[in-house]
Design a protein around this motif. Structure first.
Motif, short mmCIF file in Angstrom:
data_model
loop_
_atom_site.label_atom_id
_atom_site.label_comp_id
_atom_site.label_asym_id
_atom_site.label_seq_id
_atom_site.Cartn_x
_atom_site.Cartn_y
_atom_site.Cartn_z
N ALA A 69 46.58 -52.23 18.11
CA ALA A 69 45.67 -52.70 17.06
C ALA A 69 45.27 -54.16 17.31
CB ALA A 69 46.31 -52.54 15.69
N THR A 70 46.22 -54.97 17.75
CA THR A 70 45.93 -56.39 18.03
C THR A 70 44.95 -56.52 19.19
OG1 THR A 70 48.13 -56.96 17.23
CG2 THR A 70 47.00 -58.61 18.56
N GLN A 71 45.13 -55.70 20.23
CA GLN A 71 44.18 -55.72 21.35
C GLN A 71 42.80 -55.28 20.88
OE1 GLN A 71 46.39 -53.06 23.92
NE2 GLN A 71 46.96 -54.74 25.31
N ALA A 72 42.75 -54.26 20.04
CA ALA A 72 41.47 -53.77 19.53
C ALA A 72 40.73 -54.89 18.80
CB ALA A 72 41.68 -52.58 18.61
N LEU A 73 41.44 -55.60 17.93
CA LEU A 73 40.82 -56.69 17.18
C LEU A 73 40.31 -57.77 18.13
CD1 LEU A 73 40.19 -57.66 14.30
CD2 LEU A 73 42.37 -58.90 14.36
N ALA A 74 41.08 -58.13 19.13
CA ALA A 74 40.66 -59.16 20.09
C ALA A 74 39.42 -58.72 20.86
CB ALA A 74 41.80 -59.48 21.06
N ILE A 75 39.37 -57.46 21.27
CA ILE A 75 38.21 -56.94 21.99
C ILE A 75 36.98 -56.95 21.09
CG2 ILE A 75 37.22 -54.83 22.99
CD1 ILE A 75 40.14 -54.30 24.10
N LEU A 76 37.14 -56.50 19.85
CA LEU A 76 36.01 -56.49 18.91
C LEU A 76 35.51 -57.90 18.63
CD1 LEU A 76 37.19 -53.72 16.41
CD2 LEU A 76 35.59 -53.48 18.33
N HIS A 77 36.41 -58.86 18.47
CA HIS A 77 36.00 -60.25 18.25
C HIS A 77 35.27 -60.81 19.47
CE1 HIS A 77 38.93 -61.28 14.71
NE2 HIS A 77 37.99 -60.43 14.37
N ARG A 78 35.73 -60.47 20.66
CA ARG A 78 35.06 -60.95 21.87
C ARG A 78 33.64 -60.37 21.96
NH1 ARG A 78 37.58 -58.53 25.87
NH2 ARG A 78 35.77 -57.30 26.43
N ILE A 79 33.48 -59.09 21.63
CA ILE A 79 32.15 -58.49 21.65
C ILE A 79 31.25 -59.17 20.62
CG2 ILE A 79 30.84 -56.36 21.20
CD1 ILE A 79 33.30 -54.82 22.37
N GLN B 156 31.40 -62.24 19.65
CA GLN B 156 31.03 -63.54 20.23
C GLN B 156 29.95 -63.37 21.29
OE1 GLN B 156 34.81 -65.08 21.54
NE2 GLN B 156 35.26 -66.01 19.56
N ASP B 157 30.05 -62.30 22.09
CA ASP B 157 29.04 -62.03 23.11
C ASP B 157 27.66 -61.85 22.50
OD1 ASP B 157 31.05 -62.15 25.01
OD2 ASP B 157 31.16 -59.97 25.31
N PHE B 158 27.62 -61.43 21.24
CA PHE B 158 26.35 -61.22 20.54
C PHE B 158 26.00 -62.39 19.62
CE2 PHE B 158 27.11 -57.04 22.13
CZ PHE B 158 25.86 -56.45 22.25
N GLY B 159 26.66 -63.51 19.83
CA GLY B 159 26.31 -64.72 19.11
C GLY B 159 26.94 -64.88 17.74
N ARG B 160 27.97 -64.11 17.44
CA ARG B 160 28.62 -64.22 16.13
C ARG B 160 29.39 -65.52 16.03
NH1 ARG B 160 31.64 -61.00 12.17
NH2 ARG B 160 32.27 -62.56 10.65
N THR C 87 25.06 -61.89 13.19
CA THR C 87 24.38 -61.24 14.29
C THR C 87 25.06 -59.92 14.63
OG1 THR C 87 25.71 -62.50 15.86
CG2 THR C 87 23.54 -63.39 15.31
N LEU C 88 26.39 -59.88 14.42
CA LEU C 88 27.16 -58.66 14.65
C LEU C 88 28.50 -58.78 13.94
CD1 LEU C 88 27.42 -55.88 16.09
CD2 LEU C 88 28.45 -57.10 18.01
N ASP C 89 28.87 -57.72 13.25
CA ASP C 89 30.16 -57.66 12.57
C ASP C 89 30.82 -56.36 13.00
OD1 ASP C 89 32.23 -58.37 10.83
OD2 ASP C 89 31.30 -57.34 9.14
N LEU C 90 31.99 -56.45 13.61
CA LEU C 90 32.75 -55.28 14.03
C LEU C 90 34.09 -55.32 13.30
CD1 LEU C 90 32.11 -55.43 17.90
CD2 LEU C 90 30.91 -54.03 16.20
N ASP C 91 34.31 -54.35 12.43
CA ASP C 91 35.56 -54.29 11.67
C ASP C 91 36.38 -53.09 12.10
OD1 ASP C 91 35.19 -56.54 10.07
OD2 ASP C 91 34.09 -55.42 8.54
N LEU C 92 37.64 -53.36 12.43
CA LEU C 92 38.58 -52.28 12.70
C LEU C 92 39.00 -51.73 11.33
CD1 LEU C 92 40.23 -50.63 14.71
CD2 LEU C 92 41.98 -52.43 14.62
#
Length: 187
Positions: free
Chosen positions: A72-82, A84-88, A98-103
């Protein structure tokens, strides 16, 4: 580590790099898949009013059901990185994005523990506006209250059962007022 099922909610209400919100969400889903996740189901895209009301332009929301060998911690880190890649930029709680990804859910895990989950679930709305948890809370503590989360979830995991309430996505959605559900419009 084995494969886990996760539900991710996606949202955006601020275009980035002159991309439409549809393009942003589509590319974000593709990015999740490029991080060694298998996309099992993707919801339709929905236009929804900004939450809280008046905080910005309408959102485009969606949900995906994925499988991955992530904690779950890795998932959150990956989602946060994505994100950021989209300017969040995480400047304002519940601000324009610009993008919100919620686990939303990770298998049937309740984390970090039931007491902490219940604290955040029961937090008064005014306090929620000012405070954010400093750790991952699973499942998302307010998913059962939000049509903009449950309607797309019903497309990808209608029979997923909340590990605390014991209610399925369909049952939680049925409990929401019709006028809230009517604001979530499929595109």
């Amino acid at each position: 580590m084995g494969t886990s099922n996760m539900i991710v909610a996606l949202g955006a209400n601020q275009p980035t790099l002159e991309k439409s919100l549809k393009v942003t969400l589509g590319q974000a889903i593709q990015s999740i898949g490029e991080n060694e996740a298998v996309i099992r189901a993707t919801s339709r895209f929905y236009q929804t009013p900004c939450f809280p009301a008046g905080a910005g332009p309408d959102y485009l929301n969606a949900a995906v059901l994925i499988q991955a060998d992530w904690t779950a911690t890795q998932a959150l880190a990956i989602l946060h990185r994505i994100e950021q890649d989209f300017g969040r930029a995480r400047v304002q709680r519940w601000g324009q994005r610009t993008l919100d990804l919620d686990l939303i859910a990770y298998d049937d895990v309740v984390a970090p523990d039931l007491e902490t989950y219940q604290h955040w679930r029961d937090l008064h709305i005014e306090t929620q506006k000012m405070r954010a948890p400093d750790q991952l809370i699973l499942p998302h503590p307010r998913l059962q209250d939000r049509a903009f989360v449950l309607v797309p979830m019903a497309d990808v995991a209608p029979d997923w059962v909340h590990p605390v309430s014991g209610l399925s996505v369909k049952q939680m959605l049925a409990q929401l007022p019709q006028d809230e559900k009517d604001l979530v419009v499929a595109l």
